[in-house]
Design a protein around this motif. Structure first.
Motif, PDB file in Angstrom:
ATOM      1  N   THR A  43      -5.796   2.611   7.693  1.00 36.86           N
ATOM      2  CA  THR A  43      -4.870   2.657   6.556  1.00 36.86           C
ATOM      3  C   THR A  43      -5.572   3.117   5.290  1.00 36.86           C
ATOM      4  O   THR A  43      -4.958   3.765   4.429  1.00 36.86           O
ATOM      5  N   ASP A  44      -6.863   2.798   5.170  1.00 37.04           N
ATOM      6  CA  ASP A  44      -7.606   3.222   3.983  1.00 37.04           C
ATOM      7  C   ASP A  44      -7.815   4.734   3.960  1.00 37.04           C
ATOM      8  O   ASP A  44      -7.999   5.326   2.890  1.00 37.04           O
ATOM      9  N   ASP A  49      -2.733   7.236  -2.367  1.00 33.87           N
ATOM     10  CA  ASP A  49      -2.665   5.783  -2.388  1.00 33.87           C
ATOM     11  C   ASP A  49      -1.454   5.350  -3.184  1.00 33.87           C
ATOM     12  O   ASP A  49      -0.667   6.179  -3.661  1.00 33.87           O
ATOM     13  N   LEU A  78      -7.788  -0.879  -6.209  1.00 33.43           N
ATOM     14  CA  LEU A  78      -8.079   0.208  -5.277  1.00 33.43           C
ATOM     15  C   LEU A  78      -9.413   0.891  -5.555  1.00 33.43           C
ATOM     16  O   LEU A  78      -9.848   1.728  -4.753  1.00 33.43           O
ATOM     17  N   TRP A  82     -14.518  -0.192  -0.098  1.00 36.96           N
ATOM     18  CA  TRP A  82     -13.716  -0.686   1.019  1.00 36.96           C
ATOM     19  C   TRP A  82     -14.354  -1.848   1.781  1.00 36.96           C
ATOM     20  O   TRP A  82     -13.627  -2.730   2.254  1.00 36.96           O
ATOM     21  N   ARG A  85     -13.255  -4.852  -0.078  1.00 36.41           N
ATOM     22  CA  ARG A  85     -11.824  -5.091   0.097  1.00 36.41           C
ATOM     23  C   ARG A  85     -11.521  -5.613   1.504  1.00 36.41           C
ATOM     24  O   ARG A  85     -10.637  -6.452   1.699  1.00 36.41           O
ATOM     25  N   TYR A  86     -12.270  -5.119   2.494  1.00 35.88           N
ATOM     26  CA  TYR A  86     -12.061  -5.581   3.868  1.00 35.88           C
ATOM     27  C   TYR A  86     -12.406  -7.066   4.006  1.00 35.88           C
ATOM     28  O   TYR A  86     -11.661  -7.834   4.620  1.00 35.88           O
ATOM     29  N   VAL A 300      -0.409  -0.294   1.142  1.00 40.01           N
ATOM     30  CA  VAL A 300      -1.407  -0.601   2.161  1.00 40.01           C
ATOM     31  C   VAL A 300      -1.340  -2.047   2.666  1.00 40.01           C
ATOM     32  O   VAL A 300      -1.418  -2.276   3.878  1.00 40.01           O
ATOM     33  N   GLN A 304      -0.958  -2.724   6.598  1.00 37.25           N
ATOM     34  CA  GLN A 304      -2.031  -3.416   7.314  1.00 37.25           C
ATOM     35  C   GLN A 304      -1.526  -4.665   8.016  1.00 37.25           C
ATOM     36  O   GLN A 304      -1.889  -4.929   9.171  1.00 37.25           O
TER      37      GLN A 304
END
Length: 336
Positions: A43-44, A49, A78, A82, A85-86, A300, A304
């Motif tokens: 999705t990233d 975005d 954003l 990542w 963010r994950y 997102v 997700q």
């Protein structure tokens, strides 16, 4: 008191079935972790975005300035790398927090929860009907291979499997809704009510799902059953004078259903994708509308959450099928 042979196999030694359950559970957990990473990264990598979509919709010039875009990305989080963010997303999942929609600001749980119940009713109804239809007709056809009844069932199954779900849905609407006028062409559910309050709206969507899934599932069960019927141990059982009914239920059914259940699990997991198409055709208020809109708007967190939930359901179905196979086949259950 006698000990359960499925759980123990002597002092100090675990039964193979129990160890298999543990291994399958650990493998399912590992696969879930891998899926979570793939879902997040996939999705990233979507082009654009949510910040792009929001500014494009709100700015008459078609996108806003680079400064506005950078500020909005920082506001939505954003601009964070990542991996960070994950880890934040995983931490939220473990706490039952799916985050908030980047577009509407609503909780993802609320966004999905308002539609998820309708989808579960549709998918559950189709699954409950699929299993006895596929298993029953597949066994019946496989035991009577080569006879007229087998040819009819196999022919209908092939024809049903050849139809894409949207074609099957369109044909059902044309016949039962437009021509016969027996059922509604759209499956609208008033807000705050359950689809079960109006079961007639479920008939055509469920038939659309079954028309495709049942054809493939019947053929798989039938193919496995026909192999077992010709096996040497079945012939020996018949030569020893064992009644045909006992031969079928004691030898044919368990050995045919074991491998067939794993294939049947694949058909059930097809619901994850097929139900999206059916819901769109019948305007059924399930999660497909939210998923499509979330992808378009690059929302997102919603994408997700839905993708991860679908993947986990698929893993759970295959894991359960594996355990049922072992439970049905004594040789596998005892580690022989």
């Amino acid at each position: 008191m006698p000990r359960d042979p499925l759980l123990t196999a002597g002092p100090g030694r675990h039964h193979p079935f129990l160890m298999l359950c543990i291994r399958r559970s650990l493998a399912g957990i590992a696969a879930t972790c891998a899926v979570s990473l793939l879902v997040f990264v996939g999705t990233d990598l979507l082009p654009g975005d949510a910040a792009d979509v929001i500014l494009t919709r709100s700015a008459s010039s078609g996108g806003g300035t680079p400064e506005q875009l950078a500020a909005l990305r920082a506001e939505l989080g954003l601009d964070v790398p990542w991996p960070q963010r994950y880890l934040g997303w995983i931490g939220g999942l473990l706490q039952g927090d799916l985050g908030s929609s980047l577009v509407s600001g609503r909780s993802v749980t609320d966004v999905i929860g308002s539609r998820l119940g309708n989808t579960l009713v549709l998918a559950g109804t189709a699954t409950v009907l699929l299993v006895p239809v596929a298993v029953g007709l597949g066994l019946w056809s496989g035991i009577r291979q080569g006879r007229p009844g087998d040819r009819v069932v196999s022919g209908v199954a092939v024809a049903a499997q050849a139809l894409p779900e949207f074609v099957a849905a369109t044909l059902l609407i044309a016949v039962f809704a437009l021509i016969a006028g027996l059922l509604p062409a759209v499956s609208l559910v008033p807000p705050g009510t359950s689809p079960l309050a109006r079961p007639e709206i479920l008939v055509l969507p469920v038939l659309s799902l079954l028309s495709v899934m049942a054809g493939q599932s019947i053929r798989m069960v039938r193919a496995r059953t026909s192999e077992v019927v010709r096996a040497d141990f079945v012939r020996v059982a018949r030569l020893h004078g064992i009644p045909e009914r006992r031969v079928v239920w004691r030898y044919v059914v368990p050995n045919a259903l074991g491998p067939a259940l794993q294939l049947l699990a694949g058909s059930i997991s097809w619901l994850v994708g097929g139900i999206v198409v059916v819901e769109q055709v019948f305007a059924y208020p399930g999660i497909s509308h939210e998923l499509v809109q979330a992808i378009i708007s690059r929302d997102v967190p919603v994408v997700q959450a839905l993708a991860f939930a679908m993947a986990v359901c698929t893993l759970a179905i295959y894991t359960l099928a594996d355990l049922l196979v072992v439970a049905l086949v004594p040789k596998l259950r005892t580690g022989g």
